[in-house]
Design a protein around this motif. Structure first.
Motif, PDB file in Angstrom:
ATOM      1  N   SER A 116      22.897 -83.889  83.635  1.00  0.00           N
ATOM      2  CA  SER A 116      23.476 -84.069  84.956  1.00  0.00           C
ATOM      3  C   SER A 116      23.041 -85.439  85.469  1.00  0.00           C
ATOM      4  O   SER A 116      21.849 -85.734  85.531  1.00  0.00           O
ATOM      5  CB  SER A 116      23.002 -82.964  85.897  1.00  0.00           C
ATOM      6  OG  SER A 116      23.569 -83.155  87.166  1.00  0.00           O
ATOM      7  N   ILE A 117      24.018 -86.252  85.805  1.00  0.00           N
ATOM      8  CA  ILE A 117      23.741 -87.609  86.286  1.00  0.00           C
ATOM      9  C   ILE A 117      24.241 -87.705  87.730  1.00  0.00           C
ATOM     10  O   ILE A 117      25.392 -87.384  88.016  1.00  0.00           O
ATOM     11  CB  ILE A 117      24.441 -88.667  85.406  1.00  0.00           C
ATOM     12  CG1 ILE A 117      23.936 -88.567  83.981  1.00  0.00           C
ATOM     13  CG2 ILE A 117      24.222 -90.054  85.962  1.00  0.00           C
ATOM     14  CD1 ILE A 117      24.697 -89.428  83.009  1.00  0.00           C
ATOM     15  N   ARG A 118      23.377 -88.151  88.593  1.00  0.00           N
ATOM     16  CA  ARG A 118      23.745 -88.305  90.001  1.00  0.00           C
ATOM     17  C   ARG A 118      23.724 -89.776  90.369  1.00  0.00           C
ATOM     18  O   ARG A 118      22.736 -90.479  90.151  1.00  0.00           O
ATOM     19  CB  ARG A 118      22.782 -87.534  90.876  1.00  0.00           C
ATOM     20  CG  ARG A 118      23.188 -87.533  92.311  1.00  0.00           C
ATOM     21  CD  ARG A 118      22.341 -86.593  93.102  1.00  0.00           C
ATOM     22  NE  ARG A 118      22.784 -86.644  94.484  1.00  0.00           N
ATOM     23  CZ  ARG A 118      22.382 -85.834  95.406  1.00  0.00           C
ATOM     24  NH1 ARG A 118      21.517 -84.907  95.111  1.00  0.00           N
ATOM     25  NH2 ARG A 118      22.830 -85.956  96.628  1.00  0.00           N
ATOM     26  N   ILE A 119      24.826 -90.240  90.949  1.00  0.00           N
ATOM     27  CA  ILE A 119      24.950 -91.620  91.395  1.00  0.00           C
ATOM     28  C   ILE A 119      25.211 -91.589  92.895  1.00  0.00           C
ATOM     29  O   ILE A 119      26.244 -91.098  93.341  1.00  0.00           O
ATOM     30  CB  ILE A 119      26.094 -92.348  90.654  1.00  0.00           C
ATOM     31  CG1 ILE A 119      25.843 -92.344  89.159  1.00  0.00           C
ATOM     32  CG2 ILE A 119      26.250 -93.766  91.167  1.00  0.00           C
ATOM     33  CD1 ILE A 119      26.992 -92.864  88.345  1.00  0.00           C
ATOM     34  N   GLY A 120      24.272 -92.088  93.634  1.00  0.00           N
ATOM     35  CA  GLY A 120      24.413 -92.075  95.085  1.00  0.00           C
ATOM     36  C   GLY A 120      24.215 -90.674  95.643  1.00  0.00           C
ATOM     37  O   GLY A 120      23.566 -89.825  95.049  1.00  0.00           O
ATOM     38  N   LYS A 121      24.819 -90.429  96.803  1.00  0.00           N
ATOM     39  CA  LYS A 121      24.652 -89.131  97.451  1.00  0.00           C
ATOM     40  C   LYS A 121      25.770 -88.152  97.116  1.00  0.00           C
ATOM     41  O   LYS A 121      25.587 -86.949  97.198  1.00  0.00           O
ATOM     42  CB  LYS A 121      24.599 -89.317  98.970  1.00  0.00           C
ATOM     43  CG  LYS A 121      23.378 -90.062  99.447  1.00  0.00           C
ATOM     44  CD  LYS A 121      23.371 -90.169 100.943  1.00  0.00           C
ATOM     45  CE  LYS A 121      22.137 -90.904 101.418  1.00  0.00           C
ATOM     46  NZ  LYS A 121      22.090 -91.023 102.878  1.00  0.00           N
ATOM     47  N   ALA A 150      27.588 -82.500  82.215  1.00  0.00           N
ATOM     48  CA  ALA A 150      28.142 -82.369  80.862  1.00  0.00           C
ATOM     49  C   ALA A 150      27.273 -81.414  80.066  1.00  0.00           C
ATOM     50  O   ALA A 150      26.063 -81.335  80.263  1.00  0.00           O
ATOM     51  CB  ALA A 150      28.200 -83.729  80.177  1.00  0.00           C
ATOM     52  N   SER A 151      27.915 -80.674  79.177  1.00  0.00           N
ATOM     53  CA  SER A 151      27.178 -79.803  78.263  1.00  0.00           C
ATOM     54  C   SER A 151      27.833 -79.901  76.892  1.00  0.00           C
ATOM     55  O   SER A 151      29.051 -80.060  76.785  1.00  0.00           O
ATOM     56  CB  SER A 151      27.176 -78.362  78.763  1.00  0.00           C
ATOM     57  OG  SER A 151      28.484 -77.866  78.827  1.00  0.00           O
ATOM     58  N   VAL A 152      27.013 -79.824  75.857  1.00  0.00           N
ATOM     59  CA  VAL A 152      27.485 -79.981  74.486  1.00  0.00           C
ATOM     60  C   VAL A 152      26.914 -78.842  73.653  1.00  0.00           C
ATOM     61  O   VAL A 152      25.737 -78.501  73.775  1.00  0.00           O
ATOM     62  CB  VAL A 152      27.039 -81.339  73.895  1.00  0.00           C
ATOM     63  CG1 VAL A 152      27.541 -81.517  72.481  1.00  0.00           C
ATOM     64  CG2 VAL A 152      27.517 -82.478  74.758  1.00  0.00           C
ATOM     65  N   THR A 153      27.744 -78.264  72.798  1.00  0.00           N
ATOM     66  CA  THR A 153      27.276 -77.212  71.901  1.00  0.00           C
ATOM     67  C   THR A 153      26.637 -77.836  70.666  1.00  0.00           C
ATOM     68  O   THR A 153      26.682 -79.057  70.470  1.00  0.00           O
ATOM     69  CB  THR A 153      28.442 -76.316  71.473  1.00  0.00           C
ATOM     70  OG1 THR A 153      29.389 -77.102  70.768  1.00  0.00           O
ATOM     71  CG2 THR A 153      29.104 -75.654  72.666  1.00  0.00           C
ATOM     72  N   THR A 154      26.079 -76.997  69.833  1.00  0.00           N
ATOM     73  CA  THR A 154      25.440 -77.472  68.605  1.00  0.00           C
ATOM     74  C   THR A 154      26.450 -78.151  67.690  1.00  0.00           C
ATOM     75  O   THR A 154      26.161 -79.192  67.092  1.00  0.00           O
ATOM     76  CB  THR A 154      24.785 -76.287  67.870  1.00  0.00           C
ATOM     77  OG1 THR A 154      23.906 -75.632  68.777  1.00  0.00           O
ATOM     78  CG2 THR A 154      24.009 -76.744  66.668  1.00  0.00           C
TER      79      THR A 154
END
Length: 79
Positions: free
Chosen positions: A21-26, A32-36
């Motif tokens: 999880s990337i947060r930019i600003g407020k 994003a999630s990725v499987t094996t």
């Protein structure tokens, strides 16, 4: 003819192997999630790109060493 259904394939879901999880600003957040399987495919793509670029660089180096781009100065004739 009926298509057979596979309950094992439709009912089970794989848990994500990696989450980010990337947060930019407020206000802006990217999740994003990725499987094996996704991680393995990304790894295969990255390794093939690195191997192919190494081959291209090696081939370009051999060609440059074999044939110079310009003639040396001592072969030019003054007219």
């Amino acid at each position: 003819m009926k298509t057979p259904t596979h309950p094992d394939r439709t009912e089970t879901r794989q848990a994500p192997a990696a989450k980010v999880s990337i947060r930019i600003g407020k206000r802006t957040t990217f999740d994003a999630s990725v499987t094996t399987v996704g991680l393995l495919s990304v790894g295969a793509l990255v390794s093939s790109i690195l191997l192919s670029s190494a081959v291209i660089v090696a081939a370009a180096g051999r060609k440059a060493a074999r044939r110079p781009l310009a003639l040396p100065d001592h072969t030019k004739t003054d007219g």
